[in-house]
Design a protein around this motif. Structure first.
Motif, short mmCIF file in Angstrom:
data_model
loop_
_atom_site.label_atom_id
_atom_site.label_comp_id
_atom_site.label_asym_id
_atom_site.label_seq_id
_atom_site.Cartn_x
_atom_site.Cartn_y
_atom_site.Cartn_z
N GLY A 29 0.95 -1.23 0.23
CA GLY A 29 -0.04 -0.04 0.03
C GLY A 29 0.83 1.27 -0.25
O GLY A 29 0.64 2.27 -0.70
N PHE A 30 1.93 1.27 0.78
CA PHE A 30 2.93 2.16 0.93
C PHE A 30 3.61 2.72 -0.70
O PHE A 30 3.47 3.75 -1.12
CB PHE A 30 3.95 2.20 1.94
CG PHE A 30 4.91 3.10 2.08
CD1 PHE A 30 4.33 4.51 2.91
CD2 PHE A 30 6.25 3.17 1.73
CE1 PHE A 30 5.25 5.44 2.92
CE2 PHE A 30 6.93 4.29 2.06
CZ PHE A 30 6.71 5.37 2.66
N GLY A 33 0.81 3.68 -3.00
CA GLY A 33 0.57 5.43 -2.67
C GLY A 33 1.89 6.07 -3.37
O GLY A 33 1.33 7.19 -3.77
N LEU A 36 1.01 6.01 -7.11
CA LEU A 36 0.05 7.10 -7.33
C LEU A 36 0.40 8.36 -7.33
O LEU A 36 -0.13 9.18 -8.04
CB LEU A 36 -1.04 6.55 -6.56
CG LEU A 36 -2.55 7.44 -6.71
CD1 LEU A 36 -3.03 6.76 -8.11
CD2 LEU A 36 -3.50 6.69 -5.61
N ALA A 37 0.81 8.96 -6.16
CA ALA A 37 1.27 10.03 -6.04
C ALA A 37 2.21 10.78 -7.22
O ALA A 37 2.08 11.88 -7.63
CB ALA A 37 1.94 10.35 -4.69
#
Length: 51
Positions: A29-30, A33, A36-37
């Protein structure tokens, strides 16, 4: 030596497996993220004509 015959050893092994799965989910997930950022910033800068 029957390690997995002992219920306490079996519960401890199961706990470590669950911890490993949870750590993997948090790590994925990290990293997701961050990816995605980075993609969002790329789209913003592309729209502004910077990149």
């Amino acid at each position: 030596m029957k390690v997995f015959g002992d219920p306490r050893a079996r519960a401890k092994a199961r706990r470590y497996i669950v911890w490993g799965i949870e750590d993997g989910i948090v790590c994925a997930g990290f990293l997701g993220g961050i990816a995605l950022a980075g993609w969002v910033f790329h789209v913003i800068f592309a729209a502004l004509g910077v990149a």
